[in-house]
Motif scaffolding. Structure first.
Motif, PDB file in Angstrom:
ATOM      1  N   PRO A 128      51.883 -54.763 106.744  1.00 49.52           N
ATOM      2  CA  PRO A 128      50.775 -55.733 106.725  1.00 49.52           C
ATOM      3  C   PRO A 128      50.136 -55.947 108.100  1.00 49.52           C
ATOM      4  CG  PRO A 128      52.645 -56.568 105.484  1.00 49.52           C
ATOM      5  CD  PRO A 128      53.124 -55.358 106.222  1.00 49.52           C
ATOM      6  N   VAL A 129      50.974 -55.985 109.149  1.00 54.90           N
ATOM      7  CA  VAL A 129      50.445 -56.168 110.508  1.00 54.90           C
ATOM      8  C   VAL A 129      49.598 -54.962 110.912  1.00 54.90           C
ATOM      9  CG1 VAL A 129      51.072 -56.367 112.948  1.00 54.90           C
ATOM     10  CG2 VAL A 129      52.311 -57.706 111.225  1.00 54.90           C
ATOM     11  N   ALA A 130      50.043 -53.755 110.531  1.00 56.46           N
ATOM     12  CA  ALA A 130      49.283 -52.538 110.841  1.00 56.46           C
ATOM     13  C   ALA A 130      47.914 -52.571 110.172  1.00 56.46           C
ATOM     14  CB  ALA A 130      50.066 -51.303 110.385  1.00 56.46           C
ATOM     15  N   LEU A 131      47.883 -52.983 108.925  1.00 57.08           N
ATOM     16  CA  LEU A 131      46.611 -53.091 108.210  1.00 57.08           C
ATOM     17  C   LEU A 131      45.700 -54.116 108.888  1.00 57.08           C
ATOM     18  CD1 LEU A 131      44.856 -52.374 105.734  1.00 57.08           C
ATOM     19  CD2 LEU A 131      46.016 -54.201 104.502  1.00 57.08           C
ATOM     20  N   LEU A 132      46.264 -55.254 109.258  1.00 56.88           N
ATOM     21  CA  LEU A 132      45.486 -56.296 109.930  1.00 56.88           C
ATOM     22  C   LEU A 132      44.936 -55.808 111.266  1.00 56.88           C
ATOM     23  CD1 LEU A 132      44.532 -59.238 109.841  1.00 56.88           C
ATOM     24  CD2 LEU A 132      46.697 -59.886 110.941  1.00 56.88           C
ATOM     25  N   MET A 133      45.745 -55.083 112.021  1.00 57.59           N
ATOM     26  CA  MET A 133      45.283 -54.503 113.287  1.00 57.59           C
ATOM     27  C   MET A 133      44.105 -53.571 113.053  1.00 57.59           C
ATOM     28  SD  MET A 133      48.872 -53.642 115.266  1.00 57.59           S
ATOM     29  CE  MET A 133      48.072 -52.433 116.303  1.00 57.59           C
ATOM     30  N   GLY A 134      44.225 -52.749 111.996  1.00 53.67           N
ATOM     31  CA  GLY A 134      43.145 -51.832 111.670  1.00 53.67           C
ATOM     32  C   GLY A 134      41.859 -52.561 111.315  1.00 53.67           C
ATOM     33  N   LEU A 135      41.974 -53.626 110.539  1.00 50.54           N
ATOM     34  CA  LEU A 135      40.800 -54.417 110.154  1.00 50.54           C
ATOM     35  C   LEU A 135      40.130 -55.043 111.375  1.00 50.54           C
ATOM     36  CD1 LEU A 135      42.249 -56.170 106.978  1.00 50.54           C
ATOM     37  CD2 LEU A 135      40.362 -54.528 107.011  1.00 50.54           C
ATOM     38  N   ILE A 136      40.946 -55.537 112.316  1.00 45.10           N
ATOM     39  CA  ILE A 136      40.402 -56.146 113.536  1.00 45.10           C
ATOM     40  C   ILE A 136      39.655 -55.104 114.369  1.00 45.10           C
ATOM     41  CG2 ILE A 136      41.028 -57.202 115.744  1.00 45.10           C
ATOM     42  CD1 ILE A 136      43.330 -58.624 114.216  1.00 45.10           C
ATOM     43  N   ILE A 137      40.254 -53.927 114.504  1.00 45.59           N
ATOM     44  CA  ILE A 137      39.596 -52.856 115.257  1.00 45.59           C
ATOM     45  C   ILE A 137      38.293 -52.440 114.582  1.00 45.59           C
ATOM     46  CG2 ILE A 137      39.794 -50.386 115.816  1.00 45.59           C
ATOM     47  CD1 ILE A 137      42.663 -50.904 116.652  1.00 45.59           C
ATOM     48  N   ALA A 138      38.312 -52.356 113.242  1.00 47.51           N
ATOM     49  CA  ALA A 138      37.109 -51.959 112.504  1.00 47.51           C
ATOM     50  C   ALA A 138      35.957 -52.937 112.738  1.00 47.51           C
ATOM     51  CB  ALA A 138      37.421 -51.856 111.014  1.00 47.51           C
ATOM     52  N   LEU A 185      44.166 -56.913 100.377  1.00 49.39           N
ATOM     53  CA  LEU A 185      44.585 -58.263 100.013  1.00 49.39           C
ATOM     54  C   LEU A 185      45.944 -58.246  99.320  1.00 49.39           C
ATOM     55  CD1 LEU A 185      41.187 -59.640  98.639  1.00 49.39           C
ATOM     56  CD2 LEU A 185      42.295 -60.247 100.799  1.00 49.39           C
ATOM     57  N   ALA A 186      46.156 -57.254  98.468  1.00 48.13           N
ATOM     58  CA  ALA A 186      47.409 -57.174  97.699  1.00 48.13           C
ATOM     59  C   ALA A 186      48.623 -57.049  98.606  1.00 48.13           C
ATOM     60  CB  ALA A 186      47.352 -55.988  96.733  1.00 48.13           C
ATOM     61  N   LEU A 187      48.462 -56.339  99.691  1.00 51.03           N
ATOM     62  CA  LEU A 187      49.580 -56.116 100.608  1.00 51.03           C
ATOM     63  C   LEU A 187      50.119 -57.424 101.167  1.00 51.03           C
ATOM     64  CD1 LEU A 187      51.266 -53.901 101.966  1.00 51.03           C
ATOM     65  CD2 LEU A 187      49.579 -53.842 103.791  1.00 51.03           C
ATOM     66  N   PHE A 188      49.237 -58.407 101.344  1.00 45.78           N
ATOM     67  CA  PHE A 188      49.646 -59.711 101.858  1.00 45.78           C
ATOM     68  C   PHE A 188      50.055 -60.668 100.736  1.00 45.78           C
ATOM     69  CE2 PHE A 188      46.708 -57.993 105.039  1.00 45.78           C
ATOM     70  CZ  PHE A 188      47.466 -58.128 106.193  1.00 45.78           C
ATOM     71  N   ILE A 189      49.333 -60.624  99.622  1.00 48.85           N
ATOM     72  CA  ILE A 189      49.519 -61.611  98.550  1.00 48.85           C
ATOM     73  C   ILE A 189      50.773 -61.358  97.716  1.00 48.85           C
ATOM     74  CG2 ILE A 189      48.529 -62.512  96.396  1.00 48.85           C
ATOM     75  CD1 ILE A 189      45.757 -62.030  97.668  1.00 48.85           C
ATOM     76  N   ASP A 196      62.919 -42.652 107.623  1.00 50.83           N
ATOM     77  CA  ASP A 196      62.440 -43.508 108.717  1.00 50.83           C
ATOM     78  C   ASP A 196      61.080 -43.027 109.235  1.00 50.83           C
ATOM     79  OD1 ASP A 196      64.683 -45.094 108.561  1.00 50.83           O
ATOM     80  OD2 ASP A 196      65.753 -44.070 110.187  1.00 50.83           O
ATOM     81  N   VAL A 197      60.957 -41.708 109.383  1.00 47.95           N
ATOM     82  CA  VAL A 197      59.682 -41.138 109.835  1.00 47.95           C
ATOM     83  C   VAL A 197      58.595 -41.377 108.790  1.00 47.95           C
ATOM     84  CG1 VAL A 197      58.480 -38.992 110.425  1.00 47.95           C
ATOM     85  CG2 VAL A 197      60.808 -39.392 111.275  1.00 47.95           C
ATOM     86  N   ALA A 198      58.963 -41.235 107.508  1.00 43.14           N
ATOM     87  CA  ALA A 198      57.996 -41.432 106.423  1.00 43.14           C
ATOM     88  C   ALA A 198      57.490 -42.870 106.391  1.00 43.14           C
ATOM     89  CB  ALA A 198      58.641 -41.070 105.086  1.00 43.14           C
ATOM     90  N   ARG A 199      58.376 -43.821 106.609  1.00 43.65           N
ATOM     91  CA  ARG A 199      57.958 -45.228 106.618  1.00 43.65           C
ATOM     92  C   ARG A 199      56.998 -45.516 107.776  1.00 43.65           C
ATOM     93  NH1 ARG A 199      63.777 -48.047 105.070  1.00 43.65           N
ATOM     94  NH2 ARG A 199      63.643 -47.654 102.826  1.00 43.65           N
ATOM     95  N   ALA A 200      57.280 -44.888 108.923  1.00 46.90           N
ATOM     96  CA  ALA A 200      56.356 -45.032 110.059  1.00 46.90           C
ATOM     97  C   ALA A 200      55.001 -44.414 109.718  1.00 46.90           C
ATOM     98  CB  ALA A 200      56.953 -44.366 111.294  1.00 46.90           C
ATOM     99  N   GLY A 201      55.038 -43.291 108.998  1.00 43.91           N
ATOM    100  CA  GLY A 201      53.801 -42.642 108.577  1.00 43.91           C
ATOM    101  C   GLY A 201      52.989 -43.510 107.632  1.00 43.91           C
ATOM    102  N   LEU A 202      53.662 -44.218 106.737  1.00 46.93           N
ATOM    103  CA  LEU A 202      52.965 -45.109 105.808  1.00 46.93           C
ATOM    104  C   LEU A 202      52.374 -46.315 106.532  1.00 46.93           C
ATOM    105  CD1 LEU A 202      55.416 -44.843 102.829  1.00 46.93           C
ATOM    106  CD2 LEU A 202      52.977 -44.346 102.719  1.00 46.93           C
ATOM    107  N   THR A 203      53.084 -46.825 107.516  1.00 49.25           N
ATOM    108  CA  THR A 203      52.552 -47.918 108.333  1.00 49.25           C
ATOM    109  C   THR A 203      51.281 -47.455 109.051  1.00 49.25           C
ATOM    110  OG1 THR A 203      54.766 -48.830 108.667  1.00 49.25           O
ATOM    111  CG2 THR A 203      53.062 -49.525 110.205  1.00 49.25           C
ATOM    112  N   LEU A 204      51.340 -46.251 109.578  1.00 43.11           N
ATOM    113  CA  LEU A 204      50.178 -45.681 110.260  1.00 43.11           C
ATOM    114  C   LEU A 204      49.017 -45.456 109.286  1.00 43.11           C
ATOM    115  CD1 LEU A 204      49.245 -44.699 113.013  1.00 43.11           C
ATOM    116  CD2 LEU A 204      50.169 -42.438 112.471  1.00 43.11           C
TER     117      LEU A 204
END
Length: 313
Positions: free
Chosen positions: A34-44, A157-161, A261-269
């Motif tokens: 969720p934090v990664a998504l929020l960071m992306g939205l802020i940058i956008a 929105l779903a990721l947070f809700i 572990d690498v896959a989870r980092a990839g999904l966050t990215l």
């Protein structure tokens, strides 16, 4: 034209430096999906994506590779059990969402192809379904952009809700995994929400969501009235192979968790990049009526799925 602060360069623009620092930061354990998504939205919104032209292909490829990597942490027997639990929920929700979506889109007087893409994206697996079906129905770029924008906004929105609602209702790991797989559009957000909820929820959600994604194939065939080629999501096959290897090969069992572990980092990215792609132009392009269609369909499928799962699982 005078350059702004974000456009001043040394060897890279400040915009590129900010983006790349956030990109690398998303690969650390400090950043949750969720934090990664929020960071992306802020940058956008405030910085801008310096490599926006590459974003769609990058997120598509990274998501597929990451999902395959998650297979190295799953067991075939458990996955089959989870998949069988979600079968009837999947069938009922796909048929119901497509039927109501097309009818509601007609009532709102939304362009037929746009309405169909939004309904298909909500019913099956978000952006992947839209990408597979759009060439089959010969959708125009504007129609595809509106459908993708609608789905990605609701996905975010779903990721947070969803995790908040799950905890408020005291859903079990299995219940939450089923609910997120059925009611969240894209695989990336399904995995992001489920991983936040728990390990068992992640396994159930990933398996059911990928089984759901296979419905792209019959829907694409039904949508085609000519001999256009239908794309088969091959990464699902690789995901199954990864599960089989992790279940029956001791060497893979011993070291598979590193791949996970690498896959989870990839999904966050992936979620970070999706957020970076949701700029003001994309948000404006959606329009109110397609967005209303997407919201109503999403609320309908989420509510119906939640009631069914709480009642019967």
């Amino acid at each position: 034209m005078e350059k702004t602060f974000l456009d001043r360069t040394v060897s890279l623009t400040t915009r590129e430096v900010i983006f790349l620092l956030a990109f690398v930061f998303c690969l650390t354990p400090l950043i949750t999906p969720p934090v990664a998504l929020l960071m992306g939205l802020i940058i956008a919104q405030f910085v801008g994506h310096p490599y926006l032209h590459l974003n769609h292909k990058a997120t598509h490829l990274l998501l597929q590779i990451s999902v395959v990597g998650l297979g190295f942490g799953m067991n075939v027997t458990s996955a089959m059990h989870a998949g069988s639990q979600g079968l009837w929920f999947t069938v009922a929700s796909i048929v119901g969402t497509l039927s109501f979506g097309l009818l509601f889109g007609k009532l709102l007087k939304i362009d037929k192809k746009t309405s169909y893409l939004i309904a298909a994206g909500t019913a099956i697996c978000g952006g992947s379904a839209i990408a597979a079906i759009s060439p089959v129905i010969r959708a125009e770029e504007k129609q595809i952009s509106v459908a993708l924008g609608t789905i990605f906004i609701l996905n975010s929105l779903a990721l947070f809700i969803f995790p908040v609602v799950g905890h408020l209702l005291n859903l079990t790991q299995v219940q939450f995994g089923l609910w997120s797989a059925i009611a969240i559009h894209d695989t990336s957000s399904v995995v992001g929400a489920a991983s936040k909820y728990g390990v068992e929820a992640l396994q159930v959600a990933t398996t059911v969501k990928l089984a759901r994604a296979l419905w792209i194939i019959p829907l694409s065939l039904l949508s085609s009235f000519d001999k256009r080629k239908v794309k088969v999501p091959l990464f699902i096959g690789f995901f199954i192979i990864a599960m089989v290897l992790n279940t029956y090969v001791p060497f893979v069992q011993a070291y598979g968790h590193y791949v996970v572990d690498v896959a989870r980092a990839g999904l966050t990215l992936t979620l970070f990049l999706i957020g970076c792609g949701l700029n003001a132009k994309v948000l404006r392009a959606v329009g109110i009526r397609p967005f209303v269609q997407g919201v109503v369909l999403w609320v309908l499928i989420a509510g119906a799925a939640l009631w069914s799962i709480v009642s019967f699982v």
